[in-house]
Design a protein around this motif. Structure first.
Motif, PDB file in Angstrom:
ATOM      1  N   GLU A  55       0.845  -1.376  -0.105  1.00  0.00           N
ATOM      2  CA  GLU A  55       0.128  -0.024  -0.160  1.00  0.00           C
ATOM      3  C   GLU A  55       0.848   1.328   0.014  1.00  0.00           C
ATOM      4  OE1 GLU A  55      -2.578  -2.723   2.909  1.00  0.00           O
ATOM      5  OE2 GLU A  55      -0.366  -2.631   2.281  1.00  0.00           O
ATOM      6  N   PRO A  56       0.281   2.331  -0.924  1.00  0.00           N
ATOM      7  CA  PRO A  56       1.310   3.432  -0.594  1.00  0.00           C
ATOM      8  C   PRO A  56       0.974   4.254   0.640  1.00  0.00           C
ATOM      9  CG  PRO A  56      -0.937   3.830  -1.988  1.00  0.00           C
ATOM     10  CD  PRO A  56      -0.585   2.275  -1.436  1.00  0.00           C
ATOM     11  N   ILE A  57       1.859   4.903   0.738  1.00  0.00           N
ATOM     12  CA  ILE A  57       2.043   5.948   2.215  1.00  0.00           C
ATOM     13  C   ILE A  57       1.702   7.379   1.659  1.00  0.00           C
ATOM     14  CG2 ILE A  57       3.022   6.604   4.264  1.00  0.00           C
ATOM     15  CD1 ILE A  57       4.710   4.093   4.165  1.00  0.00           C
ATOM     16  N   GLU A  58       0.789   7.831   2.201  1.00  0.00           N
ATOM     17  CA  GLU A  58       0.252   9.419   1.421  1.00  0.00           C
ATOM     18  C   GLU A  58       0.847  10.506   2.728  1.00  0.00           C
ATOM     19  OE1 GLU A  58      -3.884   9.069   1.166  1.00  0.00           O
ATOM     20  OE2 GLU A  58      -3.823   7.812  -0.501  1.00  0.00           O
ATOM     21  N   ALA A  59       1.229  11.652   2.157  1.00  0.00           N
ATOM     22  CA  ALA A  59       1.652  12.531   2.793  1.00  0.00           C
ATOM     23  C   ALA A  59       0.402  13.668   3.286  1.00  0.00           C
ATOM     24  CB  ALA A  59       2.603  13.592   2.460  1.00  0.00           C
ATOM     25  N   TRP A  60      -0.178  13.243   4.770  1.00  0.00           N
ATOM     26  CA  TRP A  60      -1.276  13.793   5.345  1.00  0.00           C
ATOM     27  C   TRP A  60      -0.838  14.975   5.911  1.00  0.00           C
ATOM     28  CZ3 TRP A  60      -5.518   9.776   6.732  1.00  0.00           C
ATOM     29  CH2 TRP A  60      -5.790   8.939   5.657  1.00  0.00           C
ATOM     30  N   VAL A  61      -1.793  15.776   6.371  1.00  0.00           N
ATOM     31  CA  VAL A  61      -1.605  17.007   7.264  1.00  0.00           C
ATOM     32  C   VAL A  61      -0.571  16.545   8.550  1.00  0.00           C
ATOM     33  CG1 VAL A  61      -2.452  18.749   8.840  1.00  0.00           C
ATOM     34  CG2 VAL A  61      -3.421  18.371   6.635  1.00  0.00           C
ATOM     35  N   HIS A  62      -1.090  15.484   9.336  1.00  0.00           N
ATOM     36  CA  HIS A  62      -0.356  15.139  10.529  1.00  0.00           C
ATOM     37  C   HIS A  62       0.668  14.153  10.276  1.00  0.00           C
ATOM     38  CE1 HIS A  62      -2.951  17.342  12.929  1.00  0.00           C
ATOM     39  NE2 HIS A  62      -4.117  17.055  12.235  1.00  0.00           N
ATOM     40  N   ARG A  67      -3.916   4.652   3.791  1.00  0.00           N
ATOM     41  CA  ARG A  67      -5.690   4.999   3.803  1.00  0.00           C
ATOM     42  C   ARG A  67      -6.247   3.925   4.378  1.00  0.00           C
ATOM     43  NH1 ARG A  67      -8.356   9.189   1.665  1.00  0.00           N
ATOM     44  NH2 ARG A  67      -6.486  10.204   0.901  1.00  0.00           N
ATOM     45  N   SER A  68      -5.884   2.787   3.815  1.00  0.00           N
ATOM     46  CA  SER A  68      -6.389   1.460   4.404  1.00  0.00           C
ATOM     47  C   SER A  68      -6.578   1.198   5.887  1.00  0.00           C
ATOM     48  CB  SER A  68      -6.314   0.294   3.610  1.00  0.00           C
ATOM     49  OG  SER A  68      -4.811   0.088   3.917  1.00  0.00           O
ATOM     50  N   LEU A  69      -5.331   1.616   6.350  1.00  0.00           N
ATOM     51  CA  LEU A  69      -5.077   1.343   7.798  1.00  0.00           C
ATOM     52  C   LEU A  69      -5.943   2.405   8.550  1.00  0.00           C
ATOM     53  CD1 LEU A  69      -3.426  -0.478   9.810  1.00  0.00           C
ATOM     54  CD2 LEU A  69      -1.739   1.378   9.642  1.00  0.00           C
ATOM     55  N   TYR A  70      -5.811   3.658   8.105  1.00  0.00           N
ATOM     56  CA  TYR A  70      -6.644   4.707   8.785  1.00  0.00           C
ATOM     57  C   TYR A  70      -8.117   4.502   9.047  1.00  0.00           C
ATOM     58  CZ  TYR A  70      -8.878   9.145   9.809  1.00  0.00           C
ATOM     59  OH  TYR A  70      -9.706   9.822  10.509  1.00  0.00           O
ATOM     60  N   ALA A  71      -8.432   4.153   7.702  1.00  0.00           N
ATOM     61  CA  ALA A  71      -9.807   3.351   7.784  1.00  0.00           C
ATOM     62  C   ALA A  71     -10.413   2.661   8.519  1.00  0.00           C
ATOM     63  CB  ALA A  71     -10.276   3.047   6.424  1.00  0.00           C
ATOM     64  N   TRP A 125       8.501  12.893   3.788  1.00  0.00           N
ATOM     65  CA  TRP A 125       7.361  13.674   3.899  1.00  0.00           C
ATOM     66  C   TRP A 125       7.229  15.183   3.356  1.00  0.00           C
ATOM     67  CZ3 TRP A 125       5.371  18.135   6.463  1.00  0.00           C
ATOM     68  CH2 TRP A 125       3.843  18.105   6.853  1.00  0.00           C
ATOM     69  N   GLN A 126       8.411  15.902   3.547  1.00  0.00           N
ATOM     70  CA  GLN A 126       8.641  17.225   3.010  1.00  0.00           C
ATOM     71  C   GLN A 126       8.325  17.206   1.473  1.00  0.00           C
ATOM     72  OE1 GLN A 126      12.273  18.833   4.613  1.00  0.00           O
ATOM     73  NE2 GLN A 126      11.304  19.036   6.584  1.00  0.00           N
ATOM     74  N   GLU A 127       9.046  16.416   0.943  1.00  0.00           N
ATOM     75  CA  GLU A 127       9.058  16.409  -0.531  1.00  0.00           C
ATOM     76  C   GLU A 127       7.654  16.183  -1.079  1.00  0.00           C
ATOM     77  OE1 GLU A 127      11.611  13.657  -2.776  1.00  0.00           O
ATOM     78  OE2 GLU A 127      13.444  14.327  -1.741  1.00  0.00           O
ATOM     79  N   ALA A 128       7.014  15.262  -0.506  1.00  0.00           N
ATOM     80  CA  ALA A 128       5.670  14.700  -0.877  1.00  0.00           C
ATOM     81  C   ALA A 128       4.595  15.772  -0.718  1.00  0.00           C
ATOM     82  CB  ALA A 128       4.896  13.575  -0.231  1.00  0.00           C
ATOM     83  N   ARG A 129       4.816  16.813   0.303  1.00  0.00           N
ATOM     84  CA  ARG A 129       3.937  17.858   0.649  1.00  0.00           C
ATOM     85  C   ARG A 129       4.530  19.276   0.001  1.00  0.00           C
ATOM     86  NH1 ARG A 129      -0.578  17.388   3.490  1.00  0.00           N
ATOM     87  NH2 ARG A 129      -0.388  19.650   4.030  1.00  0.00           N
ATOM     88  N   ASN A 130       5.581  19.210  -1.098  1.00  0.00           N
ATOM     89  CA  ASN A 130       5.683  20.333  -1.404  1.00  0.00           C
ATOM     90  C   ASN A 130       4.849  21.099  -2.160  1.00  0.00           C
ATOM     91  OD1 ASN A 130       7.868  22.077  -2.473  1.00  0.00           O
ATOM     92  ND2 ASN A 130       8.591  20.783  -3.977  1.00  0.00           N
ATOM     93  N   GLY A 131       4.898  22.508  -1.747  1.00  0.00           N
ATOM     94  CA  GLY A 131       3.936  23.365  -2.301  1.00  0.00           C
ATOM     95  C   GLY A 131       2.540  23.555  -1.637  1.00  0.00           C
ATOM     96  N   LEU A 132       2.351  22.553  -0.577  1.00  0.00           N
ATOM     97  CA  LEU A 132       0.976  22.539  -0.006  1.00  0.00           C
ATOM     98  C   LEU A 132       0.967  23.316   1.343  1.00  0.00           C
ATOM     99  CD1 LEU A 132       0.319  18.598  -0.278  1.00  0.00           C
ATOM    100  CD2 LEU A 132      -0.703  20.518  -1.571  1.00  0.00           C
ATOM    101  N   GLN A 133      -0.039  24.072   1.549  1.00  0.00           N
ATOM    102  CA  GLN A 133      -0.093  24.724   2.944  1.00  0.00           C
ATOM    103  C   GLN A 133      -0.153  23.641   4.107  1.00  0.00           C
ATOM    104  OE1 GLN A 133      -0.239  28.080   3.227  1.00  0.00           O
ATOM    105  NE2 GLN A 133       0.124  27.938   0.823  1.00  0.00           N
ATOM    106  N   ASP A 134       0.232  23.841   5.457  1.00  0.00           N
ATOM    107  CA  ASP A 134       0.462  23.107   6.316  1.00  0.00           C
ATOM    108  C   ASP A 134      -0.968  22.386   6.591  1.00  0.00           C
ATOM    109  OD1 ASP A 134       3.104  23.997   6.843  1.00  0.00           O
ATOM    110  OD2 ASP A 134       2.644  24.982   8.476  1.00  0.00           O
ATOM    111  N   SER A 135      -1.967  23.221   6.565  1.00  0.00           N
ATOM    112  CA  SER A 135      -3.415  22.454   6.857  1.00  0.00           C
ATOM    113  C   SER A 135      -4.194  21.896   5.570  1.00  0.00           C
ATOM    114  CB  SER A 135      -4.183  23.535   7.135  1.00  0.00           C
ATOM    115  OG  SER A 135      -4.325  24.572   6.452  1.00  0.00           O
ATOM    116  N   GLU A 136      -3.484  22.080   4.535  1.00  0.00           N
ATOM    117  CA  GLU A 136      -3.813  21.346   3.176  1.00  0.00           C
ATOM    118  C   GLU A 136      -4.106  19.910   3.134  1.00  0.00           C
ATOM    119  OE1 GLU A 136      -3.766  22.388  -1.577  1.00  0.00           O
ATOM    120  OE2 GLU A 136      -2.267  23.499  -0.072  1.00  0.00           O
ATOM    121  N   ASN A 137      -5.234  19.355   2.869  1.00  0.00           N
ATOM    122  CA  ASN A 137      -5.299  17.907   2.536  1.00  0.00           C
ATOM    123  C   ASN A 137      -4.550  17.486   1.773  1.00  0.00           C
ATOM    124  OD1 ASN A 137      -6.701  17.482   5.291  1.00  0.00           O
ATOM    125  ND2 ASN A 137      -8.546  17.774   4.134  1.00  0.00           N
ATOM    126  N   SER A 138      -4.007  16.270   1.507  1.00  0.00           N
ATOM    127  CA  SER A 138      -3.189  15.666   0.277  1.00  0.00           C
ATOM    128  C   SER A 138      -3.220  14.193   0.403  1.00  0.00           C
ATOM    129  CB  SER A 138      -1.714  16.180   0.452  1.00  0.00           C
ATOM    130  OG  SER A 138      -1.129  15.295  -0.366  1.00  0.00           O
TER     131      SER A 138
END
Length: 161
Positions: A55-62, A67-71, A125-138
């Motif tokens: 499973e892919p690991i996503e760069a979430w706000v926190h 995703r599947s584990l979170y669910a 994590w920083q690379e995957a979040r590049n260009g996003l606001q701190d609180s922006e979902n991704s």
């Protein structure tokens, strides 16, 4: 004995950490679980040169999240996950358990907030979040290539000391 070629699911890894937390009378939250599973994948890539799970690991706000584990555990919110896991139900190879035990030894003592801060301070994590606001979902994926490169470098640095 588990077959070594069987690819684990993030849930298998997560259940093992929940089991360890329960054994130590220190149940873990979903947020902490996500970070432990992330570090398991990262160190598997660096040490064993292979993915621990698909499973892919996503760069979430926190921080990093699967995703599947979170669910699976989102109903617990910020509370510790209350799931009684029988040791015999854990199907993980001896080699993979050694890796997970080491991840637990190094990271398991920290709370979710510290682990979130730690992942936020690291390149993948920083690379995957590049260009996003701190609180922006991704749902941007944290690249396994970036993880392997970053944690392999950390390993090399540690070996030099």
């Amino acid at each position: 004995m588990t077959n070594h070629t069987k690819t684990l699911k993030a849930l298998d890894v997560g259940r093992y950490f929940i089991y360890l937390g329960n054994q130590e009378k220190n149940p873990i939250t979903n947020k902490k679980l996500q970070k432990l599973v992330y570090y398991s994948q990262a160190w598997s890539l660096a040490l064993n040169k292979k993915k621990l799970f698909k499973e892919p690991i996503e760069a979430w706000v926190h921080g990093p999240a699967v995703r599947s584990l979170y669910a699976q555990y989102k109903n617990f919110g910020f509370d510790p996950i209350k799931e009684d896991i029988n040791k015999s139900s854990i199907k993980i190879s001896v080699k993979d358990k050694k890796l997970l035990d080491e991840v637990w030894r190094v990271y398991g003592k920290f709370d979710a907030a510290y682990l979130e801060m730690l992942t936020h301070s690291e390149n993948p994590w920083q690379e995957a979040r590049n260009g996003l606001q701190d609180s922006e979902n991704s749902d941007n994926e944290i690249s396994t290539k970036a993880m392997k490169s970053f944690y392999s470098a950390k390993l090399r640095d540690a070996m030099k000391k």
